[in-house]
Design a protein around this motif. Structure first.
Motif, PDB file in Angstrom:
ATOM      1  N   ASP A   1       6.150   7.503   3.819  1.00 42.28           N
ATOM      2  CA  ASP A   1       4.716   7.710   3.637  1.00 42.28           C
ATOM      3  C   ASP A   1       4.177   8.873   4.466  1.00 42.28           C
ATOM      4  OD1 ASP A   1       5.068   6.560   6.085  1.00 42.28           O
ATOM      5  OD2 ASP A   1       3.753   4.838   5.741  1.00 42.28           O
ATOM      6  N   GLY A   2       5.079   9.681   5.023  1.00 45.06           N
ATOM      7  CA  GLY A   2       4.642  10.872   5.740  1.00 45.06           C
ATOM      8  C   GLY A   2       4.277  10.655   7.189  1.00 45.06           C
ATOM      9  N   VAL A   3       4.627   9.495   7.755  1.00 43.48           N
ATOM     10  CA  VAL A   3       4.419   9.258   9.183  1.00 43.48           C
ATOM     11  C   VAL A   3       5.680   8.637   9.772  1.00 43.48           C
ATOM     12  CG1 VAL A   3       1.919   8.975   8.960  1.00 43.48           C
ATOM     13  CG2 VAL A   3       3.409   6.958   8.850  1.00 43.48           C
ATOM     14  N   CYS A   4       5.760   8.669  11.092  1.00 41.99           N
ATOM     15  CA  CYS A   4       6.900   8.089  11.808  1.00 41.99           C
ATOM     16  C   CYS A   4       6.384   6.994  12.728  1.00 41.99           C
ATOM     17  CB  CYS A   4       7.622   9.172  12.613  1.00 41.99           C
ATOM     18  SG  CYS A   4       9.004   8.572  13.624  1.00 41.99           S
ATOM     19  N   THR A   5       6.686   5.746  12.399  1.00 40.19           N
ATOM     20  CA  THR A   5       6.279   4.622  13.236  1.00 40.19           C
ATOM     21  C   THR A   5       7.379   4.306  14.249  1.00 40.19           C
ATOM     22  OG1 THR A   5       7.226   2.945  11.764  1.00 40.19           O
ATOM     23  CG2 THR A   5       4.963   3.677  11.299  1.00 40.19           C
ATOM     24  N   PHE A   6       7.028   3.487  15.242  1.00 43.79           N
ATOM     25  CA  PHE A   6       8.018   3.091  16.248  1.00 43.79           C
ATOM     26  C   PHE A   6       9.170   2.333  15.593  1.00 43.79           C
ATOM     27  CE2 PHE A   6       9.169   0.164  19.921  1.00 43.79           C
ATOM     28  CZ  PHE A   6       9.895   1.128  20.607  1.00 43.79           C
ATOM     29  N   ALA A   7       8.857   1.472  14.640  1.00 46.26           N
ATOM     30  CA  ALA A   7       9.901   0.730  13.933  1.00 46.26           C
ATOM     31  C   ALA A   7      10.845   1.678  13.197  1.00 46.26           C
ATOM     32  CB  ALA A   7       9.270  -0.258  12.952  1.00 46.26           C
ATOM     33  N   GLU A   8      10.296   2.702  12.564  1.00 49.87           N
ATOM     34  CA  GLU A   8      11.133   3.673  11.854  1.00 49.87           C
ATOM     35  C   GLU A   8      11.969   4.500  12.832  1.00 49.87           C
ATOM     36  OE1 GLU A   8       8.736   4.805   7.792  1.00 49.87           O
ATOM     37  OE2 GLU A   8       7.893   5.521   9.689  1.00 49.87           O
ATOM     38  N   ALA A   9      11.413   4.800  13.995  1.00 50.99           N
ATOM     39  CA  ALA A   9      12.154   5.569  14.993  1.00 50.99           C
ATOM     40  C   ALA A   9      13.374   4.796  15.483  1.00 50.99           C
ATOM     41  CB  ALA A   9      11.237   5.927  16.159  1.00 50.99           C
ATOM     42  N   ILE A  10      13.212   3.489  15.701  1.00 52.40           N
ATOM     43  CA  ILE A  10      14.350   2.666  16.113  1.00 52.40           C
ATOM     44  C   ILE A  10      15.420   2.660  15.025  1.00 52.40           C
ATOM     45  CG2 ILE A  10      15.092   0.320  16.644  1.00 52.40           C
ATOM     46  CD1 ILE A  10      13.619   1.608  18.949  1.00 52.40           C
ATOM     47  N   ASP A  11      15.012   2.545  13.767  1.00 55.85           N
ATOM     48  CA  ASP A  11      15.972   2.589  12.659  1.00 55.85           C
ATOM     49  C   ASP A  11      16.704   3.931  12.617  1.00 55.85           C
ATOM     50  OD1 ASP A  11      15.511   0.035  11.777  1.00 55.85           O
ATOM     51  OD2 ASP A  11      14.164   0.608  10.147  1.00 55.85           O
TER      52      ASP A  11
ATOM     53  N   THR B   1      19.772   8.222  10.409  1.00 55.74           N
ATOM     54  CA  THR B   1      19.173   8.672   9.154  1.00 55.74           C
ATOM     55  C   THR B   1      17.675   8.880   9.345  1.00 55.74           C
ATOM     56  OG1 THR B   1      18.850   6.379   8.433  1.00 55.74           O
ATOM     57  CG2 THR B   1      20.864   7.494   7.703  1.00 55.74           C
ATOM     58  N   ALA B   2      17.109   9.814   8.580  1.00 55.20           N
ATOM     59  CA  ALA B   2      15.668  10.034   8.608  1.00 55.20           C
ATOM     60  C   ALA B   2      14.960   8.868   7.921  1.00 55.20           C
ATOM     61  CB  ALA B   2      15.323  11.343   7.912  1.00 55.20           C
ATOM     62  N   SER B   3      13.687   8.667   8.273  1.00 57.13           N
ATOM     63  CA  SER B   3      12.937   7.554   7.683  1.00 57.13           C
ATOM     64  C   SER B   3      12.381   7.892   6.311  1.00 57.13           C
ATOM     65  CB  SER B   3      11.794   7.142   8.617  1.00 57.13           C
ATOM     66  OG  SER B   3      10.904   8.227   8.848  1.00 57.13           O
ATOM     67  N   GLY B   4      12.465   9.150   5.907  1.00 56.02           N
ATOM     68  CA  GLY B   4      11.985   9.561   4.592  1.00 56.02           C
ATOM     69  C   GLY B   4      12.130  11.062   4.433  1.00 56.02           C
ATOM     70  N   VAL B   5      11.733  11.565   3.267  1.00 51.91           N
ATOM     71  CA  VAL B   5      11.872  12.994   2.987  1.00 51.91           C
ATOM     72  C   VAL B   5      10.565  13.744   3.182  1.00 51.91           C
ATOM     73  CG1 VAL B   5      13.765  12.591   1.382  1.00 51.91           C
ATOM     74  CG2 VAL B   5      11.414  12.648   0.517  1.00 51.91           C
ATOM     75  N   LEU B   6       9.452  13.042   3.287  1.00 50.71           N
ATOM     76  CA  LEU B   6       8.168  13.703   3.464  1.00 50.71           C
ATOM     77  C   LEU B   6       8.047  14.293   4.866  1.00 50.71           C
ATOM     78  CD1 LEU B   6       5.771  11.150   1.720  1.00 50.71           C
ATOM     79  CD2 LEU B   6       6.657  13.304   0.794  1.00 50.71           C
ATOM     80  N   ALA B   7       7.197  15.305   4.976  1.00 53.29           N
ATOM     81  CA  ALA B   7       6.936  15.903   6.284  1.00 53.29           C
ATOM     82  C   ALA B   7       6.368  14.856   7.235  1.00 53.29           C
ATOM     83  CB  ALA B   7       5.959  17.065   6.133  1.00 53.29           C
ATOM     84  N   SER B   8       6.710  14.982   8.508  1.00 53.73           N
ATOM     85  CA  SER B   8       6.244  14.104   9.591  1.00 53.73           C
ATOM     86  C   SER B   8       6.905  12.736   9.597  1.00 53.73           C
ATOM     87  CB  SER B   8       4.716  13.935   9.559  1.00 53.73           C
ATOM     88  OG  SER B   8       4.076  15.180   9.745  1.00 53.73           O
ATOM     89  N   GLU B   9       7.906  12.502   8.733  1.00 50.11           N
ATOM     90  CA  GLU B   9       8.712  11.291   8.864  1.00 50.11           C
ATOM     91  C   GLU B   9       9.626  11.424  10.089  1.00 50.11           C
ATOM     92  OE1 GLU B   9       9.107   8.357   7.241  1.00 50.11           O
ATOM     93  OE2 GLU B   9       7.440   8.698   5.863  1.00 50.11           O
TER      94      GLU B   9
END
Length: 298
Positions: free
Chosen positions: A34-44, A50-58
């Motif tokens: 969704d174009g943002v990086c949350t703490f949960a996504e950072a841990i993953d 792996t990146a949390s997504g392909v959108l900018a700011s992931e």
């Protein structure tokens, strides 16, 4: 290219030299592209490289020996209503414990540190608040309201971290330190940390010992060596559900409860330049309760 470094105790850590800096830029907990990086996504991203997504700011993809940093309007409050598990080497670098709080909203443990391979973990400059451990984890009674550490022999360091207003049904309202190995000790270091207003509720009874737990601020299990420096334990409490405590067990250690299950799994606690104030327990040890451990007051 591979690096090999020697850790405490002579253990070797090998890893690729690639490291990533992963920047948390959102205070939510969603895990989506969704174009943002949350703490949960950072841990993953750390765990899975792996990146949390392909959108900018992931979140960018992790590597080896990653760093999680925070780019948020300060002071910031991160809502984290489910437990996150980090299992690879990482430095979590907060802006300061008065500037960033991560909350379990009183319904969930916030963080578990558990290694898959030999790793190093460091957490700095943030507050864990309103964590709650009401579930059994790995056969342990509900422990570690804010943070549960079972990283075997991997070193874990907390610096300038506050553990506040968190609770556990059995032990370690703020943090629980355990080690699934009974032969190799694990080093846990706390520097300039503040444990305040945490509670071991005494609402869970260990089926083997009949003990209702303890350690309002911190629980230390067997084969865990702990260094505490320049830290404060304030107004942490150990309770019991309306049952009178036994003379030798229930609801011990308002600030810290340290216990080993067997003589082969003893632990060591070294405390330097630290303050204990206003802690209380229904059972033994308003400040500290120690069993089968080596204690040094330096």
């Amino acid at each position: 290219m591979t690096s090999i470094r020697r850790l405490a105790g002579g253990l070797l850590l090998a890893g690729n030299l690639h490291a990533a800096t992963i920047t948390v830029n959102d205070t939510g907990f969603a895990q989506s592209d969704d174009g943002v990086c949350t703490f949960a996504e950072a841990i993953d991203a750390v765990n899975n490289d792996t990146a949390s997504g392909v959108l900018a700011s992931e979140c960018t993809a992790g590597g080896t020996e990653d760093t999680i940093e925070f780019d948020l309007p300060l002071p910031a409050f991160i809502d984290q209503p489910f437990m996150l598990t980090v299992s690879r080497s990482v430095v979590i670098e907060g802006p300061g414990k008065d500037l960033l709080s991560i909350s379990g909203n009183g319904i969930s443990r916030i963080l578990r540190i558990n290694n898959v391979v030999l790793s190093e973990f460091t957490v700095r400059g943030l507050t864990f608040t309103a964590g709650f451990a009401g579930d059994n984890l790995l056969g342990f009674d509900p422990s570690g309201g804010a943070v549960f550490v079972d990283a075997t022999v991997s070193p874990v360091t907390f610096e300038d971290v506050r553990f506040e207003n968190s609770a556990a049904g059995f032990a370690g309202g703020g943090v629980a330190l355990v080690n699934v190995s009974s032969t190799l000790s694990a080093l846990r270091t706390f520097r300039r940390c503040h444990f305040v207003g945490n509670t071991a509720l005494g609402s869970s009874i260990n089926e083997v010992s009949g003990n209702s737990g303890g350690g309002g601020g911190k629980y230390i299990g067997g084969s865990v060596d702990v260094l505490i420096e320049d830290s404060t334990f304030e107004s942490n409490v150990t309770l019991i559900n309306g049952v009178a405590p036994s003379a030798d067990g229930d609801s011990q250690g308002g600030a810290i409860w340290m216990v080993s299950a067997a003589s082969s799994a003893t632990s060591e606690l070294l405390v330097r330049r630290s303050t204990f104030s206003g802690n209380s327990a229904v059972g033994l040890g308003g400040g500290l309760a120690i069993g089968m451990a080596t204690v040094t007051d330096d």
